[in-house]
Design an enzyme around this catalytic site. Structure first.
Site, short mmCIF file in Angstrom:
data_model
loop_
_atom_site.label_atom_id
_atom_site.label_comp_id
_atom_site.label_asym_id
_atom_site.label_seq_id
_atom_site.Cartn_x
_atom_site.Cartn_y
_atom_site.Cartn_z
N ASP A 1 -49.14 -47.49 130.76
CA ASP A 1 -48.74 -47.15 129.39
C ASP A 1 -49.97 -47.00 128.49
O ASP A 1 -50.02 -47.55 127.39
CB ASP A 1 -47.80 -48.24 128.84
CG ASP A 1 -46.96 -47.74 127.66
OD1 ASP A 1 -46.86 -46.50 127.49
OD2 ASP A 1 -46.41 -48.57 126.92
N LYS B 1 -47.37 -62.84 120.64
CA LYS B 1 -46.28 -61.90 120.96
C LYS B 1 -45.13 -62.70 121.55
O LYS B 1 -45.26 -63.32 122.60
CB LYS B 1 -46.77 -60.83 121.93
CG LYS B 1 -45.75 -59.73 122.19
CD LYS B 1 -46.39 -58.49 122.80
CE LYS B 1 -46.87 -58.70 124.21
NZ LYS B 1 -47.29 -57.43 124.84
#
Length: 640
Positions: free
Chosen positions: A477, A382
């Site tokens: 989240d 990422k």
């Protein structure tokens, strides 16, 4: 005898000590030896430091102070009284975080009692020599050296104390960060112009164990110096290195001498097996064992401390410097997850479009093949794009959490890169991708879905309470896009860029912060009050449970109907039409009792009152119950 006026403020009444220990009951006992017994208790006693006049004493209005969890050492009468007095005199002048703190004493009648401030410091280093990894062992030695340096060189009024009994038995610890030197009964003060203590120490006063740690010249003359303390400390470092008390080596072989191991280079063969086998859970890049430079630095300074000639031993300032150096080398070694940018670039074929498998607020995500000595591994990288609004804080936040908190249901960290402008996190590869891609996939059976929910609950339970004492990781989240799936549908929680580490205590279990997360999953109470708790994650998980049951994402429901999934399910339940929202491909697979259990736990998670929401552990138990009910009575699917 003690100078009464000088130490009057430390005197504690016997009656107060008896009350604290329930009259020295066995239930209050922490430790028993031939020389002393240690008790624990909550002590309330007169605060003599604030007594200002005889008048107060006459009226009996002395102020009192309460001390919780004190450590009370009741000394055997066979011990010389001078040792009792010496410890009081030494500790009353020592104020250092690596020296035990004396609260007071009692010398009424035949009693000789010392009271210390905390029962936490009740484990000797000798009892847990094999417990800690290499970096923690080096840190323990560093803190011991700091405490020794204080009594040798940094006390007020140029006072110098020679300990004379340094051993792993006189080092107390609560953990690797809380280290204290104890056992000052045979210690002695030196004047500023004195190199060694003038009095001769008779061996019969020594603890039998402490005799093994005596420097050769101290053993011969009975007179101690700073250098003799350093020799004893060298043997403690030797024990730390080998993981076994030094006397056990000496008793097993009368001819064995630690200095022989250094001379003939065999010391590395004696390093504790637990240290040699450390691998920090990283199979890709880390070779077994501690960093070579760290180990060599530690061994070298240990050898110098054990020099037969006292003048060849290093000062404590030098020892501290070298131990700090060993820690620095090991910290660099522990940074084994730091990867070269060129290796990540090569693995992802220069971050090619063909390897681009998605992205989000952080940046793009790439699949890649990473070569290592163990073969080729599939990884996911990422790569931060600061133009998209998330930056260094999220990068280091996620890196910290994933490197410190490892669990089978939390995504595994492979490595990272932070060269110049680059910020890249490399993860293990999830072969099946994220859960949101399978919500309406008929191949994901009801039992698969239950097992995925159980995995997520197990991961959340670990983050919320199974990480460290008094700490919780709040994800912030939780959603199906952040639940990754592996072979055989094993699930792991991922994406910790928004997560926070919250300190848990009796007073606080929340964080006040600006609300962030994903609409549809975000806890309304957190959004309204800015008070973030573990229950905010539980609310989000409740939404995930409904999505898995219904085969639809809350975002898709909102996109087509202008409301989130929870609102739709509540309406259908009220209308008695719940079957309409259950995913039709799994509807015939679900046992009614299993369905009821899932609905009950989901709605508890989504309760408006956070106090009524279950813990992650509670959710896990109920999900496991739903699975048991399902397996116990699996319905036969209707013919197509």
């Amino acid at each position: 005898m003690l100078q009464v006026n000088k130490f009057e403020h430390l005197r504690i009444r016997l009656i107060d000590i008896k009350l604290a220990t329930n009259n020295f009951s066995k239930e209050s006992r922490l430790q028993y030896t031939n020389s002393y017994i240690v008790y624990k208790g909550d002590l309330e006693c007169f605060d003599r430091e604030y007594v200002s006049s005889l008048e107060n004493k006459k009226t009996g209005e002395l102020p009192k102070r309460r001390y919780n969890n004190v450590r009370i050492k009741r000394i055997n009468n066979a011990n010389p009284e001078a040792m009792f007095h010496t410890e009081i005199e030494v500790l009353s002048t020592c104020k250092h975080k690596n020296i035990v703190s004396l609260l007071g004493f009692c010398d009424e009648g035949r009693h000789k009692i010392l009271v210390y401030e905390s029962t936490d410091m009740n484990t000797s280093l000798q009892e847990c020599l094999g417990k800690y990894p290499w970096d923690k062992r080096a840190a323990i030695c560093y803190f011991i050296a700091r405490g020794l340096n204080y009594i040798h060189n940094e006390m007020e009024d140029q006072k110098v104390v020679i300990h004379r009994q340094i051993s792993s038995k006189t080092i107390l610890l609560h953990n690797e960060q809380c280290i204290k030197i104890s056992g000052f009964g045979l210690s002695t003060f030196l004047s500023s112009n004195q190199d060694e203590d003038a009095g001769h120490l008779h061996k019969n006063l020594l603890d039998p164990i402490s005799d093994w740690y005596m420097a050769p010249e101290f053993r011969e003359t009975g007179k101690a110096t700073k250098e003799s303390d350093i020799y004893s400390f060298g043997l403690v470092m030797f024990e730390i290195l080998c993981g076994i008390p030094y006397p056990l080596y000496r008793r097993s072989d009368a001819e064995l001498r630690s200095e022989h191991w250094f001379t003939y280079g065999t010391i590395k063969q004696k390093v504790a097996q637990a240290i040699k086998e450390e691998n920090y859970d990283n199979k890709l890049f880390l070779k077994k064992g501690p960093n070579e430079d760290s180990l060599d630095t530690f061994i070298k300074i240990t050898e110098q401390c054990l020099a037969v000639n006292p003048q060849q031993r290093p000062t404590l300032q030098v020892i501290i410097k070298q131990l700090r150096k060993a820690l620095m080398f090991q910290k660099s070694h522990k940074d084994h997850m730091r990867m070269a940018f060129k290796d990540i670039e090569s693995a992802t074929q220069n971050f090619s479009r063909a390897n681009d498998i998605g992205g989000g607020g952080f940046g793009r995500v790439y699949k890649g093949k990473l070569a290592s000595e163990h073969g080729s591994y599939t990884i996911v990288a990422k790569r931060l794009d600061t133009r998209l609004g998330q930056g260094d804080q999220q990068f280091y936040n996620e890196l910290h959490i994933l490197s410190e908190y490892k669990h089978e249901n939390v995504i595994g960290l492979v490595g990272y890169n932070n060269d110049e402008q680059e910020r890249i996190i490399v993860y293990e590869y999830a072969s099946k991708g994220s859960l949101d891609n399978y919500l309406n996939d008929a191949s994901l059976t009801w039992i698969n879905r239950l097992n995925i929910c159980i995995d997520v609950a197990r991961g959340l339970a670990f983050l919320h309470g199974g990480v460290r004492e008094h700490e919780a990781v709040i994800h912030r989240d939780i959603k199906t896009a952040n639940i990754l799936l592996f072979d055989e549908w094993k699930a792991k929680v991922a994406d910790f860029g928004l997560s926070l580490i919250c300190t848990i205590s009796d007073e606080t279990d929340y964080v006040i912060d600006y609300p962030c997360g994903t609409p549809g999953y975000l806890d309304p109470l957190y959004q309204k009050s800015r008070i973030l708790t573990k229950e905010s994650d539980i609310y989000s998980f409740g939404v995930v449970l409904l999505e898995i049951l219904c085969g639809r994402s809350t975002y898709e429901v909102y996109k087509h109907e202008g409301r989130f999934l929870l609102s739709l399910v509540k309406q259908r339940l009220k209308e008695g039409r719940l079957a309409e929202v259950v995913f039709n491909a799994t509807e015939d697979q679900i046992v009614r009792q299993s369905l009821t259990t899932i609905l009950v736990v989901a709605f508890r998670c989504l309760h408006n009152d956070r106090e009524k929401r279950p813990t992650a552990q509670d959710v896990l138990v109920q999900l496991q119950k739903a699975l048991e009910l399902q397996v116990k009575d699996v319905p036969v699917s209707k013919e197509p």
